[in-house]
Design a protein around this motif. Structure first.
Motif, PDB file in Angstrom:
ATOM      1  N   PHE A  32       0.846  -1.189   0.000  1.00 53.99           N
ATOM      2  CA  PHE A  32       0.000   0.000   0.000  1.00 53.99           C
ATOM      3  C   PHE A  32       0.886   1.245   0.000  1.00 53.99           C
ATOM      4  N   GLY A  33       0.622   2.167  -0.966  1.00 51.98           N
ATOM      5  CA  GLY A  33       1.418   3.382  -1.091  1.00 51.98           C
ATOM      6  C   GLY A  33       2.594   3.179  -2.029  1.00 51.98           C
ATOM      7  N   GLY A  34       3.189   4.288  -2.454  1.00 48.09           N
ATOM      8  CA  GLY A  34       4.319   4.178  -3.378  1.00 48.09           C
ATOM      9  C   GLY A  34       4.895   5.528  -3.709  1.00 48.09           C
ATOM     10  N   SER A  35       5.513   5.648  -4.874  1.00 50.06           N
ATOM     11  CA  SER A  35       6.162   6.875  -5.333  1.00 50.06           C
ATOM     12  C   SER A  35       7.268   7.285  -4.369  1.00 50.06           C
ATOM     13  N   SER A  36       6.955   8.077  -3.347  1.00 49.31           N
ATOM     14  CA  SER A  36       7.987   8.528  -2.406  1.00 49.31           C
ATOM     15  C   SER A  36       8.308   7.480  -1.347  1.00 49.31           C
ATOM     16  N   GLY A  37       7.546   6.393  -1.333  1.00 53.15           N
ATOM     17  CA  GLY A  37       7.786   5.329  -0.351  1.00 53.15           C
ATOM     18  C   GLY A  37       6.532   4.533  -0.089  1.00 53.15           C
ATOM     19  N   HIS A  38       6.685   3.264   0.225  1.00 51.99           N
ATOM     20  CA  HIS A  38       5.534   2.415   0.536  1.00 51.99           C
ATOM     21  C   HIS A  38       5.147   2.591   2.003  1.00 51.99           C
ATOM     22  N   ASP A  39       3.853   2.829   2.250  1.00 49.84           N
ATOM     23  CA  ASP A  39       3.376   2.938   3.632  1.00 49.84           C
ATOM     24  C   ASP A  39       3.354   1.561   4.299  1.00 49.84           C
ATOM     25  N   LEU A  40       2.895   0.545   3.564  1.00 43.98           N
ATOM     26  CA  LEU A  40       2.921  -0.832   4.056  1.00 43.98           C
ATOM     27  C   LEU A  40       3.317  -1.752   2.911  1.00 43.98           C
ATOM     28  N   TYR A  41       4.489  -2.320   3.025  1.00 42.80           N
ATOM     29  CA  TYR A  41       5.035  -3.251   2.027  1.00 42.80           C
ATOM     30  C   TYR A  41       5.263  -4.565   2.762  1.00 42.80           C
ATOM     31  N   THR A  42       4.500  -5.614   2.407  1.00 43.11           N
ATOM     32  CA  THR A  42       4.521  -6.839   3.203  1.00 43.11           C
ATOM     33  C   THR A  42       5.706  -7.739   2.864  1.00 43.11           C
ATOM     34  N   PHE A  43       5.822  -8.172   1.620  1.00 46.08           N
ATOM     35  CA  PHE A  43       6.930  -9.066   1.284  1.00 46.08           C
ATOM     36  C   PHE A  43       7.116  -9.135  -0.229  1.00 46.08           C
ATOM     37  N   SER A  44       8.259  -9.641  -0.638  1.00 41.78           N
ATOM     38  CA  SER A  44       8.518  -9.961  -2.041  1.00 41.78           C
ATOM     39  C   SER A  44       9.170 -11.328  -2.084  1.00 41.78           C
ATOM     40  N   GLY A  45       9.177 -11.948  -3.248  1.00 43.86           N
ATOM     41  CA  GLY A  45       9.790 -13.268  -3.376  1.00 43.86           C
ATOM     42  C   GLY A  45       9.088 -14.295  -2.516  1.00 43.86           C
ATOM     43  N   SER A  46       9.880 -15.013  -1.711  1.00 44.14           N
ATOM     44  CA  SER A  46       9.346 -16.074  -0.868  1.00 44.14           C
ATOM     45  C   SER A  46       9.946 -15.963   0.529  1.00 44.14           C
ATOM     46  N   VAL A  47       9.108 -16.148   1.548  1.00 40.34           N
ATOM     47  CA  VAL A  47       9.552 -16.084   2.949  1.00 40.34           C
ATOM     48  C   VAL A  47       9.161 -17.385   3.626  1.00 40.34           C
ATOM     49  N   ASN A  48      10.110 -18.046   4.254  1.00 35.87           N
ATOM     50  CA  ASN A  48       9.843 -19.328   4.910  1.00 35.87           C
ATOM     51  C   ASN A  48       9.318 -19.145   6.327  1.00 35.87           C
TER      52      ASN A  48
END
Length: 463
Positions: free
Chosen positions: A106-122
């Protein structure tokens, strides 16, 4: 769901689970396979500190890696440190409501307000160390809060879910019960009562009472369950076991409670209460092992500064089968299931290792189910028709790796001044199943004893 429905607005909503990292895996591709082009969704994160937070968007998730415009999007907090503390963080720049190139972002451009994950997380033994971040104030109104006041400054979570949101009345109950049982009436209550009163241990084992050990976090409802059972058989609300709300356990000793009928006669089982589990103290693995083996004397006062040992006064060096535990009942609060601290769950699982080695059956008592669903709150007899209760039974089953049939929902007597038929039926149905498990254990012990005796006889013949 009630709070989210109010914030989203425009009438009643249905929430359908699309994706959960504990079930589907914390993986970018899995998320998009489950959630792309589903329309409005709400993302929910649960962390180890007992905080629940996330975001809502009416836009579609896709794997195109672009921004989606959505003037209705918002971030939110529902719980903070296990306390209900809701706050809505509305969108300020709709052009950057969500970003589709990662997991829910959620959010972007100048920064993500909530960025959960990318790729894979074990899964890291009960939690997921998400590789995203939270930084409020870029495209959402932070309402004067910082990230620490939402997610405790950590992206470690015990669960992440994404629900599809659609217009329509939420279903509170199913047409058909998800767990079949006899008619919910006075006749069934009498049958349950009779089954429990007539319960006896197997005579060949010389056990006068089945011993049921109750284990659970502080405030889960162990003592209240005993009070509920005792109330039913005494014919009035009783409070023999100390119960209530406190930061630390109100039970500090190993306390075996007998249940008495109105005539004063004891029933043939003991519900054994223990000190409530806490992250940094409470029952530990060694004490649990001693309890299971019958080494701990009744009414032993647990002392964190001086753990029990063979030198402890009253320590039972040679316990009999009657001293041993015949069934273990884990007790969890259904309303805080998702935010039960990981350390406590890990404690329970470490206890299970010994229980499984010793062949001791386990059940999971899921308390306060009336708080999950308004239909159940109005009428406890609807418990096995409630979709919400069923979902919590499934989650509890996965949490400790127990069969769903071993997860027993219950509503303890709490605010009532007199007995109610529906509450009593559910409690006795639960107790009867627990006693069935204890009986199974005793039958196994009898078979083992018989096998050992046959082996000895054969050896004597050879000699």
């Amino acid at each position: 769901m009630d709070q989210l429905e109010q914030w989203i607005g425009t009438g009643p909503k249905t929430f359908t689970l699309l994706y959960a990292i504990t079930k589907d895996g914390c993986n970018y591709n899995f998320f998009h396979q489950k959630c792309d082009n589903q329309g409005p969704t709400v993302t929910v994160l649960y962390n180890q500190e007992g905080s629940v937070y996330g975001g809502y968007t009416a836009g579609n998730w896709t794997n195109t890696g672009g921004y989606v415009n959505d003037a209705t999007a918002f971030l939110y907090r529902l719980h903070y440190n296990k306390v209900v503390n809701p706050v809505k963080l509305p969108i300020t720049n709709a052009n950057y409501a969500i970003y589709t190139g990662y997991g829910p972002t959620f959010g972007g451009s100048s920064g993500h307000d909530l960025y959960t994950f990318s790729g894979s997380v074990n899964n890291s033994g009960g939690y997921f160390a998400l590789n995203g971040s939270m930084s409020l104030g870029h495209n959402y109104n932070n309402q004067g809060l910082n990230a620490n006041q939402i997610n405790n400054g950590t992206m470690y979570v015990t669960e992440l879910e994404v629900y599809k949101v659609a217009n329509g009345q939420r279903k509170k109950a199913l047409q058909e019960p998800w767990r079949k049982m006899k008619g919910w009436n006075e006749k069934f209550l009498d049958e349950l009562n009779e089954d429990i009163v007539s319960f006896k241990s197997l005579p060949d084992l010389s056990i006068s009472e089945a011993r049921v050990l109750m284990i659970g976090p502080v405030g889960a409802g162990k003592s209240s369950f005993y009070n509920t059972i005792n109330s039913i058989f005494r014919g009035r609300i009783t409070q023999r076991a100390c119960s209530g709300s406190a930061e630390q356990s109100l039970t500090t000793a190993y306390t075996p409670y007998l249940v008495r009928v109105r005539s004063g006669a004891n029933l043939n089982f003991k519900l054994c209460d223990t000190r409530g589990l806490e992250e940094s103290q409470g029952l530990d693995v060694l004490e649990c092992n001693y309890l299971l083996d019958g080494n701990v004397p009744e009414y032993y006062q647990f002392n964190p500064a001086a753990p029990i040992s063979q030198e402890t006064e009253g320590f039972i060096v040679k316990p009999t089968l009657e001293d041993k535990v015949h069934c273990v009942v884990f007790v969890l609060d259904s309303t805080t299931l998702e935010v039960t601290p990981t350390k406590i769950i890990q404690k329970m699982k470490s206890f299970q290792t010994f229980m499984n080695q010793k062949g001791i059956p386990q059940a999971l008592l899921l308390t306060k189910v009336d708080k999950l669903c308004k239909d159940v709150e109005k009428n406890v007899s609807q418990v096995f028709k409630s979709e919400t209760v069923e979902e919590h039974v499934e989650k509890a089953s996965q949490l400790l790796g127990l069969p769903r049939g071993n997860v027993l929902p219950v509503k303890n007597y709490e605010n009532e001044m007199q007995l109610e038929e529906n509450i009593s039926i559910l409690a006795l149905l639960t107790l009867r199943q627990i006693l069935y498990f204890a009986e199974d254990y005793m039958e196994n012990m009898m078979d083992k004893r018989a096998a050992a005796q046959r082996k000895t006889e054969k050896m004597n013949v050879k000699k």
